[in-house]
Design an enzyme around this catalytic site. Sequence first.
Site, mmCIF file in Angstrom:
data_model
loop_
_atom_site.group_PDB
_atom_site.id
_atom_site.type_symbol
_atom_site.label_atom_id
_atom_site.label_comp_id
_atom_site.label_asym_id
_atom_site.label_seq_id
_atom_site.Cartn_x
_atom_site.Cartn_y
_atom_site.Cartn_z
ATOM 1 N N GLU A 1 23.136 49.082 21.286
ATOM 2 C CA GLU A 1 23.924 50.312 21.123
ATOM 3 C C GLU A 1 24.029 50.976 22.481
ATOM 4 O OE1 GLU A 1 26.293 52.788 20.178
ATOM 5 O OE2 GLU A 1 25.603 51.880 18.289
ATOM 6 N N LYS B 1 24.813 56.689 3.382
ATOM 7 C CA LYS B 1 25.336 57.861 2.688
ATOM 8 C C LYS B 1 26.840 57.985 2.899
ATOM 9 C CE LYS B 1 21.025 60.515 2.972
ATOM 10 N NZ LYS B 1 20.366 61.735 3.525
ATOM 11 N N PHE B 2 27.286 57.673 4.115
ATOM 12 C CA PHE B 2 28.712 57.719 4.421
ATOM 13 C C PHE B 2 29.483 56.744 3.548
ATOM 14 C CE2 PHE B 2 32.317 55.940 6.788
ATOM 15 C CZ PHE B 2 33.034 57.088 7.072
ATOM 16 N N LYS C 1 44.831 52.847 15.959
ATOM 17 C CA LYS C 1 46.175 52.838 16.520
ATOM 18 C C LYS C 1 46.531 51.437 17.026
ATOM 19 C CE LYS C 1 46.120 57.710 17.902
ATOM 20 N NZ LYS C 1 46.238 58.689 19.017
ATOM 21 N N ASP D 1 33.895 50.185 15.502
ATOM 22 C CA ASP D 1 35.014 51.093 15.711
ATOM 23 C C ASP D 1 36.316 50.378 15.353
ATOM 24 O OD1 ASP D 1 37.011 52.825 16.716
ATOM 25 O OD2 ASP D 1 35.675 53.542 18.294
#
Length: 259
Positions: free
Chosen positions: A102, A224-225, A156, A152
């Site tokens: 990360e 949780k998301f 776009k 991610d």
Amino acid sequence: MTVPDSAQAGLNADTGMGTDAAARAGHIRSFVRRQGRVSNAQQRYHQEMMAKIGVPYAAARLDFDALFGRVAPRILEIGFGMGETSAVIAALHPENDYLGIEVHTPGVGSLCKLVAEKCLHNQRIIQHDAVEVLRDMLMPGSLAGAHIFFPDPWPKMRHHKRRLLQAPFVALLTSRLQPGGYLHCATDWEDYAQQMLAVLSAETLLENTVSGYAPRPEQRPQTKFEQRGRRLGHGVWDLVFRRRLDSLQAEDDRQNELA
């Protein structure tokens, strides 16, 4: 997290570059370094724990046995976010060793805190560009598995080239899996899921473990998301591929063709 430029694939074939050399030629980063607020706790645990479980980037192969002090299956996680899922998986599977990559300090500090609180001995962290870590630090065939959860999506169209799951990156990552080693990806963006499925299916050294998308494996706990998203009707797509057991000869043949 990072990704090689998809346009690089054609260059590789024209120049006879192998997987590692192609990655070394340059890549478009799939992450943007954001300052992001670092809490006092995250900063404290980052400072204290990275001295114990952090692995500095170096252009030298890792000795996993020395790093973890034992022989065990090694699982790589690319882009672990705030580390909640990483810590749960590491706690549930003490028989495995986990290496997380990360770049963002708040997330690294958060996982450091969880490792300390849960007394996890099978988690290590590299805070660096994933492509460079794969290319320079991991031996071919050294991983029993790899996790890429909710990278991610770069939604776009003009940013799709920054998405992590592109053919050159998948080829590099696959080379670090041992035969039979798995690659588990998950996303909540349907068009990215479609791209992932196409790219992974096109990698000749991989095979899908199911037809199409996989049911969520128990080894990936819901965040949780994700639970909130499902309540709102949002989809989540899991993909679980494995490196073919007969892939060593196939990889040698591919490298010989590029040489």
